[in-house]
Design a protein around this motif. Structure first.
Motif, mmCIF file in Angstrom:
data_model
loop_
_atom_site.group_PDB
_atom_site.id
_atom_site.type_symbol
_atom_site.label_atom_id
_atom_site.label_comp_id
_atom_site.label_asym_id
_atom_site.label_seq_id
_atom_site.Cartn_x
_atom_site.Cartn_y
_atom_site.Cartn_z
ATOM 1 N N GLN A 64 47.558 35.360 33.270
ATOM 2 C CA GLN A 64 46.593 34.458 32.637
ATOM 3 C C GLN A 64 45.180 34.738 33.146
ATOM 4 O OE1 GLN A 64 48.390 30.704 33.669
ATOM 5 N NE2 GLN A 64 49.339 30.458 31.649
ATOM 6 N N ASN A 65 45.049 34.966 34.445
ATOM 7 C CA ASN A 65 43.731 35.245 35.010
ATOM 8 C C ASN A 65 43.144 36.555 34.486
ATOM 9 O OD1 ASN A 65 43.780 32.877 36.461
ATOM 10 N ND2 ASN A 65 44.461 33.834 38.368
ATOM 11 N N ILE A 68 41.925 35.635 31.061
ATOM 12 C CA ILE A 68 40.737 34.779 31.119
ATOM 13 C C ILE A 68 39.497 35.606 31.464
ATOM 14 C CG2 ILE A 68 39.625 32.907 32.407
ATOM 15 C CD1 ILE A 68 42.494 31.686 32.698
ATOM 16 N N VAL A 79 39.111 29.313 25.795
ATOM 17 C CA VAL A 79 40.297 30.162 25.747
ATOM 18 C C VAL A 79 41.502 29.303 25.379
ATOM 19 C CG1 VAL A 79 39.471 31.911 27.353
ATOM 20 C CG2 VAL A 79 40.689 29.924 28.254
ATOM 21 N N VAL A 152 35.633 27.257 29.075
ATOM 22 C CA VAL A 152 35.543 28.257 30.143
ATOM 23 C C VAL A 152 34.579 27.850 31.249
ATOM 24 C CG1 VAL A 152 36.181 30.142 28.591
ATOM 25 C CG2 VAL A 152 33.756 29.623 28.981
ATOM 26 N N PHE A 160 40.394 29.815 39.042
ATOM 27 C CA PHE A 160 41.374 30.241 38.049
ATOM 28 C C PHE A 160 42.776 29.728 38.424
ATOM 29 C CE2 PHE A 160 37.940 33.416 37.932
ATOM 30 C CZ PHE A 160 37.586 33.321 36.596
#
Length: 282
Positions: A64-65, A68, A79, A152, A160
């Motif tokens: 996921q990071n 992102i 996101v 974001v 994060f």
């Protein structure tokens, strides 16, 4: 307003992930697929898709990071996080647009229909306190990641996803950090997605048990114990409730499914790792 979808995959079937991409692709500016394996599917039939192949499983938080950070490079305003099996209805983003424009929260989430239990999941207005039959937009303290749309701007303050957790409780811990820093999470029950939690369900001694594989049970037990004993974002009664969920929930369920000496050792290893912060990939 630029919205970028991030879909994390692991050992996904090609038709499954493409079904997810198809359901959201035309509703967002870009789709970023992050593969926690070495699958090399062809997405050329879709426009504006980035396919990032990690080659091995680094965990959902890490993936996921990665997504992102790529979305931030592409100047995303929001996101949308997604699992590989989540299917989005038409006008999903359009339905959220009035709330996104008002910017009354950092996270906007739907309700979801769990295809394993064949039921709609409750809202968690307070941590660990499920509430059903709410139809109006409501602020909550927890939401699952899949289907959630995140502003974001919040990442700069709260950080994060916690990669130490690898998988399980990643989305809950992120929500706790958000709300502890004054951000809000808005649930819109009129907007629904389909999603799977667990592999299947089984009734043992009158107890309805969601079945996961062994490695997922390890992460569920370990991370619940770790967060109950070490998270700075829980008060005492919340720690006790999470500890209860870990011991009476995940540990008992695992033992009932296996009921042997090996399962006892498995449970104690997961508890030990949580207590003594032995985190990351098992």
């Amino acid at each position: 307003m630029k919205i970028i979808a991030i879909i994390v995959c692991y050992t996904s079937r090609e038709e499954e992930i493409k079904k997810t991409v198809k359901s959201i692709n035309k509703q967002v500016d870009y789709v970023i697929i992050v593969n926690n394996d070495s699958s090399k599917y062809d997405y050329n039939m879709f426009e504006n898709v980035y396919n990032i192949i990690l080659g091995e499983n680094f965990g959902i938080a890490y993936a996921q990071n990665i997504g992102i950070k790529k979305a931030l490079e592409l100047k995303a305003d929001f996101v949308l996080l997604s699992d590989q099996d989540t299917i989005y209805p038409e006008r999903y983003i359009e339905s959220f647009s009035p709330f996104l424009n008002e910017k009354k929260a950092a996270v906007y989430c739907p309700t979801f229909y769990n295809t394993v239990s064949n039921s709609f999941a409750p809202l968690l207005i307070k941590k660990f306190q499920p509430v059903y039959d709410i139809s109006e937009p409501t602020y909550v303290e927890q939401a699952i990641a899949s289907g959630s749309i995140i502003d974001v701007n919040c990442f700069e303050k709260v950080g994060f996803m916690d990669e130490r957790l690898f998988i399980d409780y990643v989305d809950q811990e992120f929500c706790w950090r958000l709300t502890s820093n004054g951000y809000k999470i808005l649930a819109v029950p009129s907007i629904a997605i389909t999603h799977s939690l667990g592999e299947r369900q089984k009734t043992i001694l009158g107890r309805e048990i969601t079945i996961w594989n062994d490695i997922r049970f390890h992460y569920l037990i370990r991370n619940a114990i770790f967060l109950a004993t070490h998270s700075e974002f829980l008060v005492f009664n919340e720690r006790m409730k999470l500890m209860h969920d870990a011991l009476y929930g995940w540990c008992v369920n695992y033992f009932l499914l296996n009921h042997n000496l090996k399962s006892i050792g498995f449970i104690f290893t997961a508890i030990f790792n949580g207590l003594f912060k032995k985190l990351g990939k098992k």
